[in-house]
Design a protein around this motif. Structure first.
Motif, PDB file in Angstrom:
ATOM      1  N   ASN A  88      20.186-126.330  46.000  1.00 52.27           N
ATOM      2  CA  ASN A  88      21.081-127.335  46.838  1.00 52.27           C
ATOM      3  C   ASN A  88      22.704-126.332  46.862  1.00 52.27           C
ATOM      4  O   ASN A  88      23.067-126.670  48.305  1.00 52.27           O
ATOM      5  CB  ASN A  88      22.316-128.081  45.943  1.00 52.27           C
ATOM      6  N   LEU A  89      22.581-124.962  47.356  1.00 52.98           N
ATOM      7  CA  LEU A  89      23.816-124.278  47.756  1.00 52.98           C
ATOM      8  C   LEU A  89      23.154-123.262  48.277  1.00 52.98           C
ATOM      9  O   LEU A  89      24.148-123.014  49.493  1.00 52.98           O
ATOM     10  CB  LEU A  89      24.484-123.561  46.357  1.00 52.98           C
ATOM     11  N   PHE A  90      21.881-122.378  48.276  1.00 54.17           N
ATOM     12  CA  PHE A  90      21.551-122.082  49.602  1.00 54.17           C
ATOM     13  C   PHE A  90      20.459-122.919  50.879  1.00 54.17           C
ATOM     14  O   PHE A  90      20.419-124.102  50.453  1.00 54.17           O
ATOM     15  CB  PHE A  90      20.260-121.151  48.567  1.00 54.17           C
ATOM     16  N   HIS A  91      21.845-123.303  51.926  1.00 57.09           N
ATOM     17  CA  HIS A  91      21.350-123.500  53.303  1.00 57.09           C
ATOM     18  C   HIS A  91      19.740-123.151  53.302  1.00 57.09           C
ATOM     19  O   HIS A  91      19.589-122.242  53.314  1.00 57.09           O
ATOM     20  CB  HIS A  91      22.406-122.727  53.757  1.00 57.09           C
ATOM     21  N   ARG A  92      19.097-124.621  53.902  1.00 58.38           N
ATOM     22  CA  ARG A  92      17.668-123.391  54.377  1.00 58.38           C
ATOM     23  C   ARG A  92      17.688-123.527  55.601  1.00 58.38           C
ATOM     24  O   ARG A  92      17.912-124.350  56.591  1.00 58.38           O
ATOM     25  CB  ARG A  92      17.018-125.213  54.307  1.00 58.38           C
ATOM     26  N   ALA A  93      17.950-122.003  56.205  1.00 57.44           N
ATOM     27  CA  ALA A  93      17.762-122.087  57.323  1.00 57.44           C
ATOM     28  C   ALA A  93      17.843-120.190  57.703  1.00 57.44           C
ATOM     29  O   ALA A  93      17.902-119.756  57.037  1.00 57.44           O
ATOM     30  CB  ALA A  93      19.870-122.586  57.882  1.00 57.44           C
ATOM     31  N   THR A  94      17.291-120.084  58.753  1.00 55.89           N
ATOM     32  CA  THR A  94      17.220-118.764  59.487  1.00 55.89           C
ATOM     33  C   THR A  94      18.365-118.156  59.364  1.00 55.89           C
ATOM     34  O   THR A  94      19.512-118.692  59.509  1.00 55.89           O
ATOM     35  CB  THR A  94      16.354-118.645  60.205  1.00 55.89           C
ATOM     36  N   VAL A 102      18.539-119.709  52.682  1.00 57.46           N
ATOM     37  CA  VAL A 102      17.404-119.162  52.557  1.00 57.46           C
ATOM     38  C   VAL A 102      16.258-119.412  52.855  1.00 57.46           C
ATOM     39  O   VAL A 102      16.380-120.265  53.910  1.00 57.46           O
ATOM     40  CB  VAL A 102      17.063-120.203  51.178  1.00 57.46           C
ATOM     41  N   GLU A 103      14.890-119.104  53.397  1.00 60.06           N
ATOM     42  CA  GLU A 103      14.264-119.003  54.318  1.00 60.06           C
ATOM     43  C   GLU A 103      13.057-119.271  54.290  1.00 60.06           C
ATOM     44  O   GLU A 103      12.538-118.399  53.044  1.00 60.06           O
ATOM     45  CB  GLU A 103      14.593-118.132  55.044  1.00 60.06           C
ATOM     46  N   LEU A 150       9.425-116.273  49.827  1.00 61.03           N
ATOM     47  CA  LEU A 150      11.453-116.605  50.114  1.00 61.03           C
ATOM     48  C   LEU A 150      11.839-115.546  50.092  1.00 61.03           C
ATOM     49  O   LEU A 150      12.402-115.136  49.402  1.00 61.03           O
ATOM     50  CB  LEU A 150      11.445-118.032  48.921  1.00 61.03           C
ATOM     51  N   ARG A 151      12.683-115.868  51.698  1.00 64.83           N
ATOM     52  CA  ARG A 151      13.661-114.679  51.587  1.00 64.83           C
ATOM     53  C   ARG A 151      15.195-115.027  51.624  1.00 64.83           C
ATOM     54  O   ARG A 151      15.152-116.154  51.740  1.00 64.83           O
ATOM     55  CB  ARG A 151      13.281-113.838  52.903  1.00 64.83           C
ATOM     56  N   ILE A 152      16.032-114.187  51.387  1.00 64.58           N
ATOM     57  CA  ILE A 152      17.348-115.257  50.947  1.00 64.58           C
ATOM     58  C   ILE A 152      18.671-113.977  51.022  1.00 64.58           C
ATOM     59  O   ILE A 152      18.044-112.805  51.326  1.00 64.58           O
ATOM     60  CB  ILE A 152      17.675-115.531  48.943  1.00 64.58           C
ATOM     61  N   SER A 153      19.082-114.758  51.983  1.00 66.02           N
ATOM     62  CA  SER A 153      20.529-113.580  52.143  1.00 66.02           C
ATOM     63  C   SER A 153      21.572-114.465  50.995  1.00 66.02           C
ATOM     64  O   SER A 153      21.814-115.317  51.514  1.00 66.02           O
ATOM     65  CB  SER A 153      21.085-114.110  54.018  1.00 66.02           C
ATOM     66  N   VAL A 154      22.182-113.558  50.699  1.00 63.64           N
ATOM     67  CA  VAL A 154      23.106-113.687  49.813  1.00 63.64           C
ATOM     68  C   VAL A 154      24.537-113.302  49.942  1.00 63.64           C
ATOM     69  O   VAL A 154      25.284-112.764  50.654  1.00 63.64           O
ATOM     70  CB  VAL A 154      23.198-112.735  48.722  1.00 63.64           C
ATOM     71  N   ASP A 187      27.180-119.281  39.862  1.00 63.21           N
ATOM     72  CA  ASP A 187      26.432-120.541  40.417  1.00 63.21           C
ATOM     73  C   ASP A 187      25.478-120.491  41.637  1.00 63.21           C
ATOM     74  O   ASP A 187      24.130-121.248  41.078  1.00 63.21           O
ATOM     75  CB  ASP A 187      27.575-121.492  41.372  1.00 63.21           C
ATOM     76  N   LEU A 188      25.339-119.576  42.388  1.00 64.46           N
ATOM     77  CA  LEU A 188      24.236-119.060  42.951  1.00 64.46           C
ATOM     78  C   LEU A 188      22.360-119.032  41.941  1.00 64.46           C
ATOM     79  O   LEU A 188      21.884-119.322  42.046  1.00 64.46           O
ATOM     80  CB  LEU A 188      24.365-118.086  43.201  1.00 64.46           C
ATOM     81  N   ILE A 189      23.042-117.702  40.798  1.00 65.95           N
ATOM     82  CA  ILE A 189      22.319-117.967  39.824  1.00 65.95           C
ATOM     83  C   ILE A 189      21.613-119.727  39.096  1.00 65.95           C
ATOM     84  O   ILE A 189      20.407-119.766  38.897  1.00 65.95           O
ATOM     85  CB  ILE A 189      22.639-116.776  38.898  1.00 65.95           C
ATOM     86  N   ALA A 190      22.595-120.228  38.842  1.00 64.07           N
ATOM     87  CA  ALA A 190      22.776-121.587  38.482  1.00 64.07           C
ATOM     88  C   ALA A 190      21.714-122.017  39.445  1.00 64.07           C
ATOM     89  O   ALA A 190      20.667-123.246  38.906  1.00 64.07           O
ATOM     90  CB  ALA A 190      23.808-122.238  37.842  1.00 64.07           C
ATOM     91  N   ASP A 191      21.646-122.029  40.450  1.00 67.37           N
ATOM     92  CA  ASP A 191      21.013-122.370  42.183  1.00 67.37           C
ATOM     93  C   ASP A 191      19.526-122.460  41.509  1.00 67.37           C
ATOM     94  O   ASP A 191      18.960-123.820  41.546  1.00 67.37           O
ATOM     95  CB  ASP A 191      21.980-122.761  42.939  1.00 67.37           C
ATOM     96  N   LEU A 192      19.220-121.461  41.683  1.00 68.64           N
ATOM     97  CA  LEU A 192      18.183-120.431  41.689  1.00 68.64           C
ATOM     98  C   LEU A 192      16.883-120.949  40.601  1.00 68.64           C
ATOM     99  O   LEU A 192      16.373-121.833  40.528  1.00 68.64           O
ATOM    100  CB  LEU A 192      18.152-118.870  41.996  1.00 68.64           C
ATOM    101  N   GLY A 193      18.077-120.427  39.203  1.00 68.58           N
ATOM    102  CA  GLY A 193      17.666-121.580  38.442  1.00 68.58           C
ATOM    103  C   GLY A 193      16.724-122.536  38.122  1.00 68.58           C
ATOM    104  O   GLY A 193      15.837-123.216  37.790  1.00 68.58           O
TER     105      GLY A 193
END
Ligand SMILES: *Cc1c(COP(=O)(O)O)cnc(C)c1O
Length: 380
Positions: free
Chosen positions: A326-332, A341-342, A358-362, A369-375
């Motif tokens: 939800n927080l990580f936008h799916r975008a390059t 996230v890509e 999956l590659r993520i740019s933090v 919040d980021l960790i909860a989203d990944l979880g």
């Protein structure tokens, strides 16, 4: 204080001391004029400005800050990272030879391959994080350019810059480092013997996903550098004044953003490494990473904001995880204040990228919040 004595945080925050002397403003002005007048004796009113393809004050200002942050003699801005890379490789003569790290940013590999094919230039692709392999490729023949990217995108491999410089110089080549994933804040390739560094300033240097830009910084100038500068002015691959101004503004918080992104990325990497649905995590900050010890020597203040991981269960599982975030936008792209996230395999299926990567740019959001989203996306 002379900008030469300023640390990057000071240089960046003060945009290299760019106050506007005319208005007293604490930010630099933008001069959009494409042309500049001469007086009745035909002398330019300002000897530094004649035409915008060659000259613009705010472009020069941004270049000066970039050169100083990277510890170089000069910097040249381009309208994108790829334009900077192309300007460099266009200096290689027909039937020349270049050594290029394999498994790097796909756009770079693709452009150099096509360019070299057209110009009959020998392109040697080598896994440069394997120092012996890079040395062997350099020893096999004279070359003009050795190109490395560290940490690399999306594998996060770490290349020994000092050893690469020695190998490149032994072949009569310049060592040029793509430092996009490290920024001038985390790594200074020029101090380790590299001849030039390139950054896609579209990424963390601007940091707000709203400017396309690239920069080359030279340690000491020279013939190739002069050729690049001349070609930029003549061929016209110049950045606009407004983009340079935005870049200067974005850079004011670069050290702060990078610090926070590195802290967040480390926390995210540790979380992922311990997660039962994750097969592997590629992040140089982890002790388990093959390049960790080298990254500790070469990178100061953090290991970057870019990381990749393999999801257990293959392609479908990886795409499901990406789809549930939800927080990580799916975008390059990467290096912005917002996390992205890509699924690389969707973008470049033919390059040997695992289907479950999956590659993520933090970004600079709250790490919890980021960790909860990944979880929740991985399913706990
Ligand atoms: C994005 C990127 C580039 C290309 O830069 P653009 O500004 O998109 O042209 C080159 N190298 C790396 C490592 C990148 O991430």
């Amino acid at each position: 204080m002379d900008p030469k004595d300023m640390k990057p945080a000071t240089l960046a925050a003060q945009a290299g001391g760019a106050i506007d002397l005319q208005s007293g403003g604490v930010v630099p002005p933008i001069q959009p004029s494409t042309t500049f007048v001469r007086d009745r004796n035909y002398a330019p009113l300002n000897a530094a400005n004649t035409y915008a393809r060659d000259h613009n004050d705010v472009v020069r200002q941004a270049e000066q800050v970039l050169a100083q942050m990277d510890g170089g003699a000069e910097a040249l801005l381009f309208p994108s990272g790829m334009a900077a890379i192309a300007a460099l490789f266009r200096t290689v003569p027909n039937r020349g030879r270049v050594v290029v790290q394999s498994g790097i940013y796909w756009g770079t590999t693709k452009w150099i391959r096509e360019f070299c094919a057209r110009r009959d230039i020998e392109m040697v692709e080598v896994e440069a994080s394997d120092t012996a392999a890079l040395e062997a490729a350099c020893a096999a023949g004279a070359a003009q350019i050795v190109w490395i990217e560290t940490p690399s995108n999306p594998w996060l491999r770490v290349v020994d810059i000092r050893a690469a410089a020695e190998a490149a110089h032994g072949a009569g080549a310049l060592l040029v480092v793509d430092g996009t994933a490290a920024t001038p804040i985390l790594s200074n390739p020029l101090a380790l013997g590299a001849d030039m560094v390139m950054h896609s300033a579209t990424k963390a240097i601007n940091g707000h996903s709203d400017v396309l830009a690239g920069v080359l910084v030279t340690r000491a100038g020279g013939l190739v550098w002069d050729e690049i500068a001349n070609d930029r002015a003549s061929a016209g691959a110049v950045i606009g004044a407004f983009e340079a101004w935005l870049l200067l503004r974005g850079m004011r918080t670069l050290p702060l953003r990078v610090e926070r992104m590195c802290q967040n990325a480390m926390a995210v990497a540790e979380f992922l490494e311990d997660h039962p649905k994750v097969e592997a995590v590629f992040y140089p900050g982890l002790a388990s990473h093959a390049g960790h010890a080298l990254a500790q020597q070469q990178m100061t203040g953090g290991f970057g904001f870019l990381l990749s991981f393999l999801v257990k269960g293959g392609r479908a599982a990886a795409l499901e995880v990406a789809g549930r975030l939800n927080l990580f936008h799916r975008a390059t792209s990467l290096g912005g204040v917002e996390s992205l996230v890509e699924h690389r395999h969707t973008i470049e299926p033919h390059t040997g990228i695992p289907e479950n990567l999956l590659r993520i740019s933090v970004g600079i959001e709250d790490a919890d919040d980021l960790i909860a989203d990944l979880g929740q996306a991985l399913g706990q």
